[in-house]
Scaffold this motif. Structure first.
Motif, PDB file in Angstrom:
ATOM      1  N   THR A 145       0.862  -1.172   0.000  1.00 51.23           N
ATOM      2  CA  THR A 145       0.000   0.000   0.000  1.00 51.23           C
ATOM      3  C   THR A 145       0.897   1.220   0.000  1.00 51.23           C
ATOM      4  O   THR A 145       1.834   1.301   0.793  1.00 51.23           O
ATOM      5  CB  THR A 145      -0.958  -0.020   1.200  1.00 51.23           C
ATOM      6  OG1 THR A 145      -1.704   1.174   1.210  1.00 51.23           O
ATOM      7  CG2 THR A 145      -0.252  -0.173   2.525  1.00 51.23           C
ATOM      8  N   HIS A 189      -4.218  -5.324  -5.846  1.00 49.64           N
ATOM      9  CA  HIS A 189      -4.936  -4.443  -4.935  1.00 49.64           C
ATOM     10  C   HIS A 189      -6.135  -5.181  -4.371  1.00 49.64           C
ATOM     11  O   HIS A 189      -6.726  -6.029  -5.045  1.00 49.64           O
ATOM     12  CB  HIS A 189      -5.374  -3.187  -5.706  1.00 49.64           C
ATOM     13  CG  HIS A 189      -5.975  -2.139  -4.840  1.00 49.64           C
ATOM     14  ND1 HIS A 189      -7.323  -2.064  -4.611  1.00 49.64           N
ATOM     15  CD2 HIS A 189      -5.416  -1.143  -4.118  1.00 49.64           C
ATOM     16  CE1 HIS A 189      -7.562  -1.042  -3.793  1.00 49.64           C
ATOM     17  NE2 HIS A 189      -6.435  -0.480  -3.478  1.00 49.64           N
ATOM     18  N   ILE A 190      -6.503  -4.824  -3.144  1.00 50.75           N
ATOM     19  CA  ILE A 190      -7.568  -5.547  -2.433  1.00 50.75           C
ATOM     20  C   ILE A 190      -8.894  -5.564  -3.207  1.00 50.75           C
ATOM     21  O   ILE A 190      -9.623  -6.553  -3.180  1.00 50.75           O
ATOM     22  CB  ILE A 190      -7.760  -4.942  -1.022  1.00 50.75           C
ATOM     23  CG1 ILE A 190      -8.755  -5.777  -0.212  1.00 50.75           C
ATOM     24  CG2 ILE A 190      -8.194  -3.481  -1.070  1.00 50.75           C
ATOM     25  CD1 ILE A 190      -8.645  -5.595   1.270  1.00 50.75           C
ATOM     26  N   SER A 269     -13.102   2.626  -3.105  1.00 48.17           N
ATOM     27  CA  SER A 269     -11.648   2.850  -3.147  1.00 48.17           C
ATOM     28  C   SER A 269     -11.290   4.323  -3.264  1.00 48.17           C
ATOM     29  O   SER A 269     -10.126   4.685  -3.134  1.00 48.17           O
ATOM     30  CB  SER A 269     -10.934   2.060  -4.256  1.00 48.17           C
ATOM     31  OG  SER A 269     -11.010   0.683  -3.958  1.00 48.17           O
ATOM     32  N   ALA A 271     -13.514   8.524  -3.100  1.00 50.63           N
ATOM     33  CA  ALA A 271     -14.819   9.169  -2.941  1.00 50.63           C
ATOM     34  C   ALA A 271     -15.558   9.220  -4.283  1.00 50.63           C
ATOM     35  O   ALA A 271     -14.975   9.583  -5.308  1.00 50.63           O
ATOM     36  CB  ALA A 271     -14.627  10.568  -2.391  1.00 50.63           C
ATOM     37  N   GLU A 290     -22.155   2.807  -2.637  1.00 47.62           N
ATOM     38  CA  GLU A 290     -20.805   3.232  -2.277  1.00 47.62           C
ATOM     39  C   GLU A 290     -20.392   2.581  -0.975  1.00 47.62           C
ATOM     40  O   GLU A 290     -21.175   2.512  -0.032  1.00 47.62           O
ATOM     41  CB  GLU A 290     -20.702   4.750  -2.164  1.00 47.62           C
ATOM     42  CG  GLU A 290     -19.242   5.154  -1.925  1.00 47.62           C
ATOM     43  CD  GLU A 290     -18.969   6.653  -1.970  1.00 47.62           C
ATOM     44  OE1 GLU A 290     -19.917   7.447  -2.099  1.00 47.62           O
ATOM     45  OE2 GLU A 290     -17.778   7.006  -1.867  1.00 47.62           O
ATOM     46  N   GLY A 293     -13.378   1.148   2.276  1.00 45.59           N
ATOM     47  CA  GLY A 293     -12.491   0.115   2.801  1.00 45.59           C
ATOM     48  C   GLY A 293     -11.051   0.502   2.588  1.00 45.59           C
ATOM     49  O   GLY A 293     -10.753   1.589   2.083  1.00 45.59           O
ATOM     50  N   MET A 294     -10.172  -0.407   2.925  1.00 43.88           N
ATOM     51  CA  MET A 294      -8.746  -0.100   2.909  1.00 43.88           C
ATOM     52  C   MET A 294      -7.977  -1.416   2.872  1.00 43.88           C
ATOM     53  O   MET A 294      -8.465  -2.420   3.414  1.00 43.88           O
ATOM     54  CB  MET A 294      -8.463   0.641   4.216  1.00 43.88           C
ATOM     55  CG  MET A 294      -7.236   1.450   4.274  1.00 43.88           C
ATOM     56  SD  MET A 294      -7.203   2.317   5.857  1.00 43.88           S
ATOM     57  CE  MET A 294      -5.647   3.142   5.644  1.00 43.88           C
ATOM     58  N   THR A 295      -6.798  -1.417   2.278  1.00 43.44           N
ATOM     59  CA  THR A 295      -6.000  -2.644   2.207  1.00 43.44           C
ATOM     60  C   THR A 295      -5.862  -3.293   3.594  1.00 43.44           C
ATOM     61  O   THR A 295      -5.922  -4.509   3.724  1.00 43.44           O
ATOM     62  CB  THR A 295      -4.596  -2.308   1.646  1.00 43.44           C
ATOM     63  OG1 THR A 295      -4.774  -1.562   0.440  1.00 43.44           O
ATOM     64  CG2 THR A 295      -3.800  -3.557   1.361  1.00 43.44           C
ATOM     65  N   GLU A 296      -5.669  -2.471   4.615  1.00 41.98           N
ATOM     66  CA  GLU A 296      -5.411  -2.997   5.957  1.00 41.98           C
ATOM     67  C   GLU A 296      -6.625  -3.625   6.628  1.00 41.98           C
ATOM     68  O   GLU A 296      -6.478  -4.400   7.576  1.00 41.98           O
ATOM     69  CB  GLU A 296      -4.910  -1.871   6.878  1.00 41.98           C
ATOM     70  CG  GLU A 296      -3.477  -1.433   6.640  1.00 41.98           C
ATOM     71  CD  GLU A 296      -3.340  -0.334   5.590  1.00 41.98           C
ATOM     72  OE1 GLU A 296      -4.247  -0.221   4.728  1.00 41.98           O
ATOM     73  OE2 GLU A 296      -2.329   0.399   5.624  1.00 41.98           O
ATOM     74  N   VAL A 314     -21.205   6.556   2.994  1.00 43.68           N
ATOM     75  CA  VAL A 314     -20.724   5.178   2.819  1.00 43.68           C
ATOM     76  C   VAL A 314     -21.460   4.219   3.741  1.00 43.68           C
ATOM     77  O   VAL A 314     -21.002   3.098   3.962  1.00 43.68           O
ATOM     78  CB  VAL A 314     -19.196   5.082   3.027  1.00 43.68           C
ATOM     79  CG1 VAL A 314     -18.454   5.745   1.875  1.00 43.68           C
ATOM     80  CG2 VAL A 314     -18.779   5.679   4.359  1.00 43.68           C
ATOM     81  N   ASP A 372      -8.322   8.129   8.197  1.00 42.43           N
ATOM     82  CA  ASP A 372      -9.409   8.800   7.469  1.00 42.43           C
ATOM     83  C   ASP A 372     -10.325   9.482   8.481  1.00 42.43           C
ATOM     84  O   ASP A 372     -10.542   8.968   9.581  1.00 42.43           O
ATOM     85  CB  ASP A 372     -10.238   7.774   6.673  1.00 42.43           C
ATOM     86  CG  ASP A 372      -9.484   7.245   5.474  1.00 42.43           C
ATOM     87  OD1 ASP A 372      -8.961   8.055   4.690  1.00 42.43           O
ATOM     88  OD2 ASP A 372      -9.406   6.006   5.327  1.00 42.43           O
ATOM     89  N   LYS A 478      -6.357   6.835  -8.315  1.00 41.36           N
ATOM     90  CA  LYS A 478      -6.574   7.825  -7.253  1.00 41.36           C
ATOM     91  C   LYS A 478      -5.743   9.066  -7.508  1.00 41.36           C
ATOM     92  O   LYS A 478      -4.575   8.961  -7.904  1.00 41.36           O
ATOM     93  CB  LYS A 478      -6.139   7.254  -5.909  1.00 41.36           C
ATOM     94  CG  LYS A 478      -7.164   6.333  -5.328  1.00 41.36           C
ATOM     95  CD  LYS A 478      -6.867   6.079  -3.887  1.00 41.36           C
ATOM     96  CE  LYS A 478      -7.366   4.719  -3.547  1.00 41.36           C
ATOM     97  NZ  LYS A 478      -7.347   4.416  -2.163  1.00 41.36           N
TER      98      LYS A 478
END
Ligand code: AMP
Length: 495
Positions: A145, A189-190, A269, A271, A290, A293-296, A314, A372, A478
Motif C-alpha cells: 500500500t 490491490h484488495i 476505493s 470518494a 458506495e 475500505g482499505m487494504t489494511e 458510505v 481517514d 486515485k
C-alpha cells in the motif's frame, strides 16, 4: 478450497483462453502447489511473488501458493523494475512465478538474485502431491500500500483475515453461485483480489476476466453477457459515462437497457462524486452502492443492498466489523462531530511486513487507526477524507477538501478538481484548487470565488487556482494530492 470442491463442475473463471471450472482450478492449483513444494511438506510461509496476466493462471497460482502454505505476493503489471525489486527484496521472496507476460520482467530479477524462477506452463506438468493443512491463523498474503511519504508498506493478512473480509461482503451483498461478475481492476490491490475474485470464487460464482480496463470492452461485457454484479472505482464510472455519451443513440439505448439485468453495481476505493452517482443513475437506472475500505481492513462501511443508499455517504459498518470515530487523543467524539475512523474485527490485517514499529503505531487499544476522517449524520457515515491531506486547517477551522471538491464540481466549467491545503503564514493553510476544465470552459480565481460565494462559507473559498490538463493519478486511478501540493509550491504564491 472446501467451498470449491462443492462447486466442482461450475464455471469459475472465463478469460481470453476459455472457460475453467472449479475442478480445473483445484487441479491446476494443486500442481502449482506441488511444484512450489518441490518435495517439502510445507512452504512454511515462504514468500512467493508472482506476475501473470489477469486470468485463470493468475488465480491458479494464488491458490497454489496458499495450498502449499506459502505467502502470496501479487506484483503489479506495468511497474518499473526498481519497484518490483523493492517488493521482491522487502518480502525476501524465495520464488518468483510468472507467465510469458511477466517473464521479461521477473526472469532477470530472479537471475540477478539467484532465486528460484518458475514459469506457469512448466508448473502444470507436475503431478499433484500431498498438500499440507494450513492453519487459518497463518500468514496468507502481502499487498503493498503506497504511503504518501515513505516507501510502500507490505500489509500482511492471514487466511482468517481474508476469510473474514470475504464472508462479510458475501453476507452484506448476498453473493451466490448464480452471480457473474467482470474483473478489470488490477490484481495487486484488495479491490480486485478480495471484493471481485475471492468473493466470486468463495460463492461458486463466475468471474469473467478482461486483460485490462477498456471502456468499450467493459460496455461490451455489460451488453453481451449475463453479468449480475459490477464493481469499479469512481474514475472507471467516469470513463464509462464518457464512452456512453460518445455512442450513437441506438447503442446508448441498448447499453442502458443491458444495465437493468445487473442486480448490484458498487463503487469504492475513492470518494464517489455525487454528480457521477447521479449521472450513472440516469444512464443505468442503478443507484451505485458506495462502500469504504482499505487494504489494511478489507471493507468496513457500506450502503445497504436493500434499503436507502444515501448519495455522498458510505453507510454503516459491515457484518463483523466494528467502527468508531475518535478525536485527536483517541477520545470518542461527540455525536455529529467529525473524528478519525478506527476499525476493529477479524478482517483487520495482522501486521506491516517487517515493520513492528509501524504496526504498533497503527493501532490504539486494539483498534486500527485508518487515518481517514468521517462524520456520522442520520446514522450513516460520510467520509471527509485523509486526515493528513484532506482535512485542511485554515483560519482555525478544519475543513474537508472532499466537501469543497463536491461544491466546485457544480461549477459549469469544472470537469474534475482536487483541493489541497498549501502552507500560509496568516491562515495556517490556504485552500488551493487544481481543476480540469470542460471543453471550451474558462475559469479564473476571481470568477470562481464570486460564483462559489453562493454556497461556500467565506473561509472555504479557494484562494489559489491551478488549471491542469489532467489531475495526476496513481495506478489505481486515485488522485495523488502530494503531487498537486508540489505543483502549488513550485508555482509560488501567485495569488
Ligand atoms: P486502499 O488501501 O488503496 O484501498 O486505499 C484506502 C483508502 O481509500 C482509504 O483509507 C480512504 O482514504 C480511501 N477510500 C476508500 N473508499 C472510499 C470512499 N468510499 N470514499 C472516500 N475515500 C475512500
Amino acid at each position: 478450497m472446501a467451498q470449491a470442491e462443492r462447486h466442482g463442475g461450475r464455471t469459475a473463471v472465463v478469460d481470453s483462453q476459455g472457460s475453467f471450472t472449479y475442478n480445473d482450478l483445484l487441479d491446476a492449483s494443486s500442481r502449482v502447489a506441488s511444484e512450489l513444494l518441490a518435495g517439502h511438506d510445507d512452504l512454511q510461509e515462504q514468500r512467493m511473488a508472482f506476475l501473470l496476466a489477469p486470468g485463470f493462471p493468475w488465480v491458479a497460482v494464488l491458490w497454489g501458493i496458499w495450498r502449499a502454505g506459502g505467502v502470496a505476493v501479487p506484483l503489479p503489471l506495468n511497474c518499473p523494475r526498481s519497484e518490483l525489486e523493492y517488493f521482491i527484496d522487502d518480502t525476501k521472496a524465495s520464488t518468483l512465478v510468472f507467465d510469458a507476460l511477466g517473464e521479461p520482467q521477473l526472469a532477470p530479477i530472479a537471475e540477478a538474485r539467484g532465486i528460484r524462477a518458475l514459469r506457469y506452463d512448466q508448473v502444470l506438468a507436475r503431478r499433484p502431491a500431498e498438500l499440507p493443512d494450513v492453519a487459518s491463523e497463518r500468514r496468507a498474503m502481502i499487498l503493498y500500500t503506497s504511503g504518501t511519504t515513505n516507501r510502500p508498506k507490505g500489509v500482511v493478512t492471514t487466511h482468517a483475515n481474508i476469510t473474514a473480509q470475504i464472508t462479510s461482503l458475501i453476507e452484506a451483498w448476498e453473493w451466490s453461485a448464480d452471480d457473474r461478475i467482470v474483473l478489470f481492476l488490477p490484481l495487486h490491490h484488495i479491490h480486485g483480489i478480495i471484493n471481485v475474485v475471492s468473493c466470486a470464487l468463495w460463492s461458486g460464482a463466475t468471474c469473467e476476466v478482461l486483460p485490462r480496463f477498456d471502456a468499450s470492452a467493459v460496455w461490451e461485457r455489460i451488453a453481451g453477457s449475463s453479468l449480475t454484479l459490477f464493481m469499479a472505482v469512481p474514475t472507471i464510472y467516469v470513463k464509462l459515462i464518457a464512452a456512453w455519451d460518445a455512442a450513437p443513440p441506438e447503442r446508448r439505448a441498448i447499453l442502458s437497457q443491458a444495465c437493468a439485468k445487473l442486480r448490484l453495481m458498487v463503487s469504492g476505493s475513492a470518494a464517489l462524486p455525487v454528480s457521477t452517482l447521479e449521472r450513472w443513475k440516469e444512464i443505468s437506472g442503478h443507484t451505485l452502492l458506495e462502500r469504504y475500505g482499505m487494504t489494511e481492513i478489507g471493507m468496513a462501511l457500506s450502503n445497504p443492498l436493500r434499503g436507502e443508499r444515501v448519495p455522498g455517504s458510505v453507510g454503516k459498518p459491515l457484518p463483523s466489523v466494528e467502527v468508531q470515530l475518535v478525536g485527536e487523543n483517541g477520545e470518542p467524539v461527540t455525536p455529529g462531530m467529525p473524528g478519525e475512523i478506527e476499525v476493529r474485527g477479524p478482517s483487520v490485517f495482522a501486521e506491516y511486513w517487517g515493520k513492528p514499529e509501524a504496526t504498533r503505531d497503527a493501532f490504539r487499544d486494539g483498534w486500527f487507526r485508518t487515518g481517514d476522517t468521517a462524520v456520522v449524520e442520520n446514522d450513516v457515515y460520510r467520509i471527509l477524507g485523509r486526515t493528513n491531506i484532506d482535512i485542511l486547517k485554515t483560519g482555525g477551522h478544519k475543513v474537508s477538501a472532499l466537501e469543497i471538491e463536491e461544491a466546485l464540481r457544480e461549477h459549469p466549467a469544472v470537469a474534475e478538481c482536487a483541493v489541497v491545503g498549501v502552507p500560509d503564514l496568516e491562515w495556517g493553510e490556504r485552500v488551493a484548487a487544481a481543476v480540469v476544465l470542460n471543453d471550451g470552459g474558462a475559469l479564473d480565481l476571481a470568477s470562481l470565488r464570486a460564483w462559489a460565494k453562493e454556497f461556500l462559507a467565506a473561509h472555504k473559498l479557494p484562494s489559489r487556482l491551478l488549471v491542469l490538463d489532467a489531475l495526476p493519478r496513481n495506478a489505481m486511478g486515485k488522485v495523488t494530492k502530494p503531487a498537486i501540493k508540489a505543483m502549488f509550491r513550485s508555482e509560488g504564491d501567485g495569488n
